[in-house]
Design a protein around this motif. Structure first.
Motif, mmCIF file in Angstrom:
data_model
loop_
_atom_site.group_PDB
_atom_site.id
_atom_site.type_symbol
_atom_site.label_atom_id
_atom_site.label_comp_id
_atom_site.label_asym_id
_atom_site.label_seq_id
_atom_site.Cartn_x
_atom_site.Cartn_y
_atom_site.Cartn_z
ATOM 1 N N ASP A 192 0.848 -1.193 0.000
ATOM 2 C CA ASP A 192 0.000 0.000 0.000
ATOM 3 C C ASP A 192 0.883 1.243 0.000
ATOM 4 O OD1 ASP A 192 -1.899 1.975 0.371
ATOM 5 O OD2 ASP A 192 -2.173 1.552 2.509
ATOM 6 N N THR A 196 -2.389 2.995 -4.402
ATOM 7 C CA THR A 196 -2.721 1.713 -5.015
ATOM 8 C C THR A 196 -2.503 0.578 -4.025
ATOM 9 O OG1 THR A 196 -1.993 2.554 -7.174
ATOM 10 C CG2 THR A 196 -2.238 0.174 -6.962
ATOM 11 N N ARG A 248 -8.337 1.219 4.023
ATOM 12 C CA ARG A 248 -8.869 2.465 3.455
ATOM 13 C C ARG A 248 -9.429 3.369 4.540
ATOM 14 N NH1 ARG A 248 -11.583 -1.066 -1.221
ATOM 15 N NH2 ARG A 248 -10.010 -0.809 -2.877
ATOM 16 N N CYS A 254 -8.077 9.115 0.334
ATOM 17 C CA CYS A 254 -7.755 8.464 -0.932
ATOM 18 C C CYS A 254 -8.383 7.079 -0.959
ATOM 19 C CB CYS A 254 -6.239 8.362 -1.115
ATOM 20 S SG CYS A 254 -5.731 7.624 -2.685
ATOM 21 N N GLN A 256 -7.758 3.597 -2.582
ATOM 22 C CA GLN A 256 -6.769 2.815 -3.317
ATOM 23 C C GLN A 256 -7.447 1.737 -4.155
ATOM 24 O OE1 GLN A 256 -6.900 3.405 -0.030
ATOM 25 N NE2 GLN A 256 -4.878 3.532 0.908
#
Length: 303
Positions: A192, A196, A248, A254, A256
């Motif tokens: 991570d 992404t 997340r 964000c 991913q």
């Protein structure tokens, strides 16, 4: 008044107080110094050097300029550790050891990771100008926490974590060093970088676990770049998606997107995973062990 001005003012006031009232307060001074340095390290070291890199992009000799920035990073690291050593040695006998405040124990590793990042690594022939620019821009706009995760991504082993209860998955995730020695050919890993999720499938990973997570059989779907991960009706898949949700939720700024790569799948494995193993020796770069030894030698040679 800027943050740097506030820190400088507090720093001078504290020094004056110690010199006038209490010489033994130098120990407290060292602790304060380390705290201030932690708060300023991103703005005073990483961001200015990223800006210096951006200026170098417009020059003709890109590889020479990037090499100059990497040397500046190393020089700033040596100077900062040397300053702390000179303050600390007043109260303690440390011999030839390399010392630094506890809060900065990862600073050499982050500097090494920054030198190996897309923004600063190689030259014009190694990384395209677009990739240099994209990485450099990301580093300049990211907050400190996400910046550190971007230059030194988080690596987790998932095949063991998927065996625990769903409500205990988050606590079962243990961050691993970015080195090839941590990768087991029978394991399932996730990298991570804040943008992404890279899912790495070991060559000897159990086919049942692999098929449950991917939702398809690799024998029928050989192109992993086109796989879209979704939750399937099995415990492995549900726990796997729970892991993604838990990661997340740690930073909601964000989302991913996952990508899948299998061990030995070249060239995708090389630029997606292996290039992020910053503690290993790469072409033209040092391993973390060699880097620390080099920093230590430079500190001692500089007096």
């Amino acid at each position: 008044m800027t943050t740097q001005t506030v820190y400088t003012f507090k720093w001078r006031c504290y020094i004056h107080h110690l010199l006038v009232n209490d010489v033994s307060g130098w120990i407290q001074l060292l602790q304060l110094w380390s705290q201030i340095l932690v708060k300023c390290i991103i703005k005073q070291i990483l961001v200015p050097l990223c800006q210096c890199w951006l200026e170098s992009v417009s020059k003709n000799s890109l590889s020479d300029k990037l090499d100059s920035v990497r040397q500046q990073l190393q020089l700033k690291l040596v100077k900062s550790l040397k300053e702390y050593r000179n303050l600390y040695i007043v109260q303690h006998r440390i011999g030839g050891r390399l010392i630094y405040p506890e809060s900065l124990r990862y600073l050499p590793l982050y500097i090494l990771a920054l030198c190996k990042s897309l923004a600063l690594c190689g030259g014009y022939a190694d990384v395209s100008l677009d990739e240099h620019c994209a990485a450099g821009f990301s580093m300049m706009i990211l907050p400190a926490r996400r910046l550190l995760n971007f230059i030194y991504p988080s690596l987790y082993r998932l095949d063991e974590a998927l065996a625990v209860e769903p409500d205990m998955i988050d606590g079962a995730l243990k961050r691993l060093p970015l080195t090839l020695q941590c990768l087991d050919t029978a394991g399932l890993y996730l990298l991570d970088d804040g943008f992404t999720f890279l899912v790495w499938l070991g060559r000897m990973l159990q086919p049942e676990l692999m098929n449950d997570i991917l939702g398809v059989s690799l024998s029928n779907f050989p192109d992993l770049s086109k796989i879209q991960l979704r939750e399937c009706d099995n415990n492995h898949s549900r726990n796997f998606m729970a892991v993604l949700r838990a990661l997340r939720e740690r930073d909601s700024s964000c989302y991913q997107l996952p990508r899948v790569v299998r061990q030995g799948e070249q060239p995708r494995e090389g630029f997606l995973l292996l290039s992020n193993l910053v503690e290993d020796q790469m072409t033209g770069t040092s391993s973390y062990m060699d880097w620390i030894l080099q920093i230590h030698r430079q500190m001692r040679s500089s007096g």
